[in-house]
Design a protein around this motif. Sequence first.
Motif, short mmCIF file in Angstrom:
data_model
loop_
_atom_site.label_atom_id
_atom_site.label_comp_id
_atom_site.label_asym_id
_atom_site.label_seq_id
_atom_site.Cartn_x
_atom_site.Cartn_y
_atom_site.Cartn_z
N SER A 81 38.54 106.26 2.60
CA SER A 81 38.37 105.34 3.79
C SER A 81 37.13 104.93 3.94
O SER A 81 36.18 106.01 3.82
CB SER A 81 38.95 106.20 5.18
N ASN A 98 33.89 101.54 7.86
CA ASN A 98 34.23 100.13 8.76
C ASN A 98 36.02 99.98 8.68
O ASN A 98 36.20 99.07 9.39
CB ASN A 98 33.72 98.95 8.09
N TYR A 120 30.61 97.48 1.17
CA TYR A 120 29.82 98.18 2.29
C TYR A 120 29.03 99.23 1.75
O TYR A 120 29.50 100.02 1.05
CB TYR A 120 30.90 98.58 3.52
N LEU A 173 44.57 97.69 -1.05
CA LEU A 173 43.33 97.51 -0.39
C LEU A 173 43.50 97.04 1.09
O LEU A 173 44.21 95.78 1.04
CB LEU A 173 42.21 96.88 -1.07
N GLN A 174 43.46 97.93 2.27
CA GLN A 174 43.57 97.38 3.59
C GLN A 174 42.37 97.10 4.15
O GLN A 174 41.71 98.06 4.13
CB GLN A 174 44.65 97.99 4.14
N THR A 175 41.88 95.97 4.84
CA THR A 175 40.74 95.79 5.28
C THR A 175 40.81 94.95 6.79
O THR A 175 41.78 94.15 6.80
CB THR A 175 39.62 95.31 4.46
N ASN A 217 39.90 102.57 13.29
CA ASN A 217 38.51 102.63 12.96
C ASN A 217 37.73 103.17 13.92
O ASN A 217 37.59 103.02 15.39
CB ASN A 217 37.65 101.22 12.80
N THR A 270 38.12 99.99 6.12
CA THR A 270 38.66 99.52 4.95
C THR A 270 39.48 100.78 4.35
O THR A 270 38.65 101.81 4.27
CB THR A 270 37.64 99.01 3.87
N GLN A 271 40.52 100.56 3.83
CA GLN A 271 41.16 101.68 3.14
C GLN A 271 41.70 101.14 1.74
O GLN A 271 42.42 100.24 1.55
CB GLN A 271 42.49 101.85 4.08
#
Length: 797
Positions: free
Chosen positions: A540, A543, A19, A594-596, A49, A545-546
């Motif tokens: 962070s 959008n 992103y 990665l969490q998204t 978010n 995503t972490q």
Amino acid sequence: MSKKAYILFVLLAFTFPVYGQPNQTATGEGTITGSVLDRDTKEPVQFANVILFTKDDSTQVTGAVTDAAGKFTLTGVRPGSYFLRVQILSYRVRVVGEVVLTDKRPNLDLGRIYLHPSAISLPNVVTEGKRSPITYQMGKQVIDVNQIKTALAGTAADVLQNVPSVSVDINGTVSLRGSTNFQVLVDGRPSVMGAQDALQQIPATSIKNIEIMTNPSAKYDASGSAGIINIILKKNSDLGLSGIVNLTGGLYDKYGGNFILQYKTPSLNYNIGADFNRRTFPGTNRQVKQFTIGGSTSSLNSDGSVLWQRILSGVRGGIGFNLTRHDNLSFGGRYGGRAFHHYSSLNTNQSSDAQQLIYINDHNYNHYGTFYELNTNYLHDSRGDRLTGYLSFRHNSSDEAAISTATQSNTTLNGTQTTELGPQNEIRGNIDYTLSIDKSEQFSAGSEFFSRTYEDVNKLYGFDSTTGNYNFQAPFSHTNNFNRSRFAAYSIFSDKWDSLGVQVGFRTEYTYQLVAQADTSQRFSFGRWDYFPSLSASYSFSNGTQLMASYTRRIERPDGGDLEPYYSWYDANTVHIGNPLLRPELTDSYEIGLQTFLGDVTLSNDVYYRFTKDKLQHINSVYAENVTLTSVANVGNSYAVGYEVSVMFNPVKMWQLNLMGNLYNYKISGALSSQSFARESFDWSSKMSNTFTLSHSTEVQLSARYHSPSVTAQGTWGGFFTTDLALKYDIISKTLTLTLQANDILSTGNREFTSQGTGFYEYNYFNRRAPIVVLNFQYNFNNYKSQGQPDKGQGDN
């Protein structure tokens, strides 16, 4: 089709979105702050978010992700009119329509923003929103136990079968990323029972959440090389009297129940609870043992029935005083008893070069005792600083008795009786202080003291065929005294710059250990310092995503029984010896995750690496003809590198699907009996959970799991597969609920283990009787809304 589905799953797991972020100038920029809370529980919502759009053309300006306290900060915002959108899976999207910044008011605090659980629409029916059973927070996975329908009538171990990082075999043994060396906490404090005992015996219906921390910070006790499992018990936040009652019954002698009552006023909080849980698992067992000594061979072939049983009962209570607006003092306690029974009756064929003997081998083992704990907590929490103190005393009587006989035509050929009496006392205390330097900087420091002492009195009696009596065997009867004391200190500093957060910690522990054998005057003691750094960072994206990375060092110290320097007999064919010179194993653990979100799909990816030095492992060898000697040794080093993935989404409105997978390469190398060895395996496990909402009062959950074969220093565990089914029906909404669960419905949950070494070969196969069917009734009164309330001082910021 299965190959296509697997390829699609793998491609989805490795798809990482990229992103861009809009450029901003520094002139006249301001900030927008606020916090996001759950409307029902009033708890902070992490990883929501928060996205800012221009009001004129809905252009995205910037965004952030809420932290553990539910707070967010949007920086670099120029004067103008905007609207804010807050969203996270399982909640309705919230839009804040009037967000205006001016030159005179460049900074704006939106205060608290409440999110409503999302609703699922069905024909003619509106049901409450169903949150995902697993959420990912900074440094941990959080499991909502109420969402695991196939485990509500079981224990904490049954719940953990549905977690990506955890595997549970059919005997109930829990492993965290392939290791049984982990620490169990209850409400942020070490369990009064051992790790496996606690998970096997705490009823799932008394648990709100379970937290999995594979890389905990330096604030936590460093024990448990694989990490920490923290069990958050149910409590209620509402004023007045409230409670919850559970009754459970099932096939094969399974029944139990528990209740929790709480009365809360603005200044006082009383609570009391009790539980009883009896779980019996019948099955069959087949064993093959082969021995070679001096060119002669012998063997034992056994086949028959086995039965495992666990019984736990206890009461707990507490009282809390709100001394001032910022100070709280509480006292609590727990008393209970537990018993573990193992019975087997095996038809045995014993053969050697000289003879063959057929007999029935009966073995009856009992482990029982009582325990109690008294504790007090103090909390001072004011703006900018937080002080907590904790002190507890625990007593645990842990007695064992076993009898093993070999009979032929109702005539006893040989037998043994063993007893072990082991009272244990433990005292533990800690103090922690946290200083909030500003909105993002925080410093924490604390210290902890721990001491455990116990005495083991072991006695062996051997069967005398001439008199028919069991005679005392003095050479194999011993009294052993054990003491382990530990002092620890730690400090942690954390800060956040825009979307980047960093936490650095350091912990040191001094351990003193004494093993003293009373009947021989042998003493083994040492004192050592160990050091445990920790580091974590997160970034962070706007959008939601972490990206997270962490490192920590952990330790696993030998159990007291593994240090006892004498032979103790389990039965006529098994003897154990400890080693007081064992070294603790040290593990360095690295993770990046990665969490998204991909639309309505929640995707979590983790890559991890663990290196363990001086690996502790149980090993077997030959003691005598048809007798196995078991012991524990520092066998060498182990290495594990893996990838863990979790995908959660709703294929249709009434169907929630969770897919989980863990793949890792495991290697262990070292020396056994002065011979080098190296073993390696590629291990993998997969889990699937389906929840179907049929109406506002009816849910069905179907889950399945598979674990591949895995290796040890001397052997190989076989793979296993199980399938579970549950039906939940609300008889009276939010008041009376019925849950029917059936575990291992296909009867495929068998377990086998093969090991071999110098002079021996062993094969063991266990088949548990299935399916396991249990029915649970749950009754809430005064609208009991359970909340997990972990000790906030245990948080990782």
